[in-house]
Design a protein around this motif. Structure first.
Motif, PDB file in Angstrom:
ATOM      1  N   LEU A  60       0.868  -1.265   0.082  1.00 28.34           N
ATOM      2  CA  LEU A  60       0.095  -0.070   0.003  1.00 28.34           C
ATOM      3  C   LEU A  60       0.795   1.283  -0.106  1.00 28.34           C
ATOM      4  O   LEU A  60       2.041   1.417   0.541  1.00 28.34           O
ATOM      5  N   GLU A  61       0.364   2.332  -0.536  1.00 31.04           N
ATOM      6  CA  GLU A  61       1.056   3.343  -0.564  1.00 31.04           C
ATOM      7  C   GLU A  61       0.532   4.532   0.088  1.00 31.04           C
ATOM      8  O   GLU A  61      -0.846   4.861   0.120  1.00 31.04           O
ATOM      9  N   ARG A  62       1.276   5.074   0.819  1.00 29.54           N
ATOM     10  CA  ARG A  62       0.926   6.335   1.748  1.00 29.54           C
ATOM     11  C   ARG A  62       1.155   7.661   1.086  1.00 29.54           C
ATOM     12  O   ARG A  62       2.374   8.055   1.015  1.00 29.54           O
ATOM     13  N   THR A  63       0.186   8.421   0.712  1.00 33.92           N
ATOM     14  CA  THR A  63       0.546   9.775   0.000  1.00 33.92           C
ATOM     15  C   THR A  63      -0.215  10.814   1.101  1.00 33.92           C
ATOM     16  O   THR A  63      -1.078  10.547   1.686  1.00 33.92           O
ATOM     17  N   ARG A  64       0.283  12.008   0.692  1.00 34.90           N
ATOM     18  CA  ARG A  64      -0.281  13.059   1.289  1.00 34.90           C
ATOM     19  C   ARG A  64      -1.831  13.399   0.985  1.00 34.90           C
ATOM     20  O   ARG A  64      -2.609  13.934   1.676  1.00 34.90           O
ATOM     21  N   THR A  65      -2.077  12.833  -0.395  1.00 32.55           N
ATOM     22  CA  THR A  65      -3.383  13.187  -0.826  1.00 32.55           C
ATOM     23  C   THR A  65      -4.226  11.804  -0.422  1.00 32.55           C
ATOM     24  O   THR A  65      -5.524  11.717  -0.944  1.00 32.55           O
ATOM     25  N   GLY A  66      -3.835  10.969   0.522  1.00 31.39           N
ATOM     26  CA  GLY A  66      -4.605   9.520   0.632  1.00 31.39           C
ATOM     27  C   GLY A  66      -6.022   9.756   1.031  1.00 31.39           C
ATOM     28  O   GLY A  66      -6.962   9.142   0.497  1.00 31.39           O
ATOM     29  N   TRP A  67      -6.554  10.674   2.046  1.00 34.77           N
ATOM     30  CA  TRP A  67      -7.491  10.610   2.456  1.00 34.77           C
ATOM     31  C   TRP A  67      -8.598  11.466   1.744  1.00 34.77           C
ATOM     32  O   TRP A  67      -9.874  11.065   1.421  1.00 34.77           O
ATOM     33  N   LEU A  68      -7.820  12.456   0.989  1.00 35.37           N
ATOM     34  CA  LEU A  68      -8.740  13.139   0.045  1.00 35.37           C
ATOM     35  C   LEU A  68      -9.093  12.327  -1.352  1.00 35.37           C
ATOM     36  O   LEU A  68     -10.357  12.340  -1.732  1.00 35.37           O
ATOM     37  N   SER A  69      -8.273  11.373  -1.625  1.00 39.08           N
ATOM     38  CA  SER A  69      -8.367  10.378  -2.747  1.00 39.08           C
ATOM     39  C   SER A  69      -9.686   9.481  -2.216  1.00 39.08           C
ATOM     40  O   SER A  69     -10.676   9.186  -3.019  1.00 39.08           O
ATOM     41  N   ALA A  70      -9.340   9.034  -1.129  1.00 38.24           N
ATOM     42  CA  ALA A  70     -10.690   7.954  -0.483  1.00 38.24           C
ATOM     43  C   ALA A  70     -11.872   8.779  -0.426  1.00 38.24           C
ATOM     44  O   ALA A  70     -12.941   8.109  -0.745  1.00 38.24           O
ATOM     45  N   LEU A  71     -11.834  10.163   0.043  1.00 35.17           N
ATOM     46  CA  LEU A  71     -13.272  10.847   0.297  1.00 35.17           C
ATOM     47  C   LEU A  71     -13.730  11.137  -1.285  1.00 35.17           C
ATOM     48  O   LEU A  71     -15.082  10.803  -1.443  1.00 35.17           O
TER      49      LEU A  71
END
Length: 292
Positions: A71-82
């Motif tokens: 899995l990739e952890r990125t700064r936009t992870g939660w925004l992408s999920a939302l």
């Protein structure tokens, strides 16, 4: 040697072509499965959304493990999920009241128009006439008439399209698209759980996990979403950006045909012409896009 090399090239080209067709059919099947589940089974939209997200996450994680990735952890992870969750939820709730092909057209057009607008804001150039044709066709398609889709489902599908466009833009520069998509699906699971909880709190009839509807949701999440995305990312790296954008024009057309053949839906001449104008405008913009 040359003959053998040419045969290998032809074989690779054929494989890309066949898998591209398979990916486009998978994307169209998402519309068909969702529409069919909500119209012909008793499942509710919240349950369908949660099952699709969870099964998609499980499938993508399995694919990632088979590839030896992580899995990739990125700064936009939660925004992408939302954005992913907003797309799936709005997409599902919209299909309670909009036809298969009409929903796919609104979804595709809004997603592409958002990405085109982003490109223009970044200095890219494209035909203004194509953009006007796309916007005009979409306006005619949505204008009040006997054949126009209801306003609320169309608005929800437009929201789904904008969310999908934003999600695609965030993942466009990723060097590991499957890992990032798997992460987004996994992070979207708790958001889907909140949606299910909210539906349950509305009353005993808020959740209806109908077996046939659950089966449709599982197929949509695991096969036409999870496997479909994996196939698409494989062929996407072997296509030009223009080709990748243009080939997706087929999705609303395939969706409409599946809706007519399998669900008995009807397409009026007005809807068909305005829809083709929208797709033609998007194709025009895609094919003339260039950097400043």
């Amino acid at each position: 040697m040359r003959t053998e090399a040419a045969a290998q090239v032809r074989g690779a080209t054929l494989a890309v072509g066949l898998l591209t067709c398979l990916a486009m059919v998978a994307f169209a099947a998402n519309s068909l499965l969702t529409r069919a589940a909500l119209q012909t089974t008793g499942i509710d939209a919240a349950s369908f959304t949660a099952i699709r997200v969870a099964s998609g996450a499980a499938t993508l994680l399995a694919i990632l493990r088979l590839q030896g990735g992580r899995l990739e952890r990125t700064r936009t992870g939660w925004l992408s999920a939302l954005l992913l969750f907003a797309y799936v939820a709005a997409f599902t709730f919209a299909y309670r009241g909009i036809g298969t092909g009409a929903g796919a057209l609104v979804l595709f057009a809004c997603a592409q128009l958002l990405m085109i607008s982003y490109g223009l804001s970044r200095g890219e150039r494209a035909s203004p006439w194509g953009l006007l044709l796309a916007l005009g066709g979409l306006a005619v398609f949505l204008a009040p008439s006997a054949s126009a889709p209801p306003l609320l489902p169309a608005a929800l599908m437009a929201l789904a399209g904008f969310a999908w466009g934003g999600f695609s833009l965030l993942g466009k520069a990723s060097g590991a698209p499957i890992a990032n998509t798997a992460t987004s699906f996994l992070l979207a699971v708790p958001l889907a759980a909140v949606l299910v909880l909210a539906a349950w709190l509305t009353g005993p009839g808020g959740l209806r996990p109908d077996p046939a509807g659950v089966a449709c949701a599982l197929v949509s999440g695991s096969i036409t979403s999870g496997l479909g995305y994996a196939v698409w990312y494989w062929v996407r790296t072997r296509m030009t950006a223009i080709g990748a954008g243009a080939v997706q024009l087929s999705v609303p057309v395939i969706s409409a045909l599946l809706g007519v053949l399998l669900l008995g839906e009807h397409v009026t001449a007005r809807s068909a012409l305005s829809g083709l104008a929208t797709l033609g405008g998007v194709a025009w913009v895609t094919l003339t896009a260039r950097k400043a």
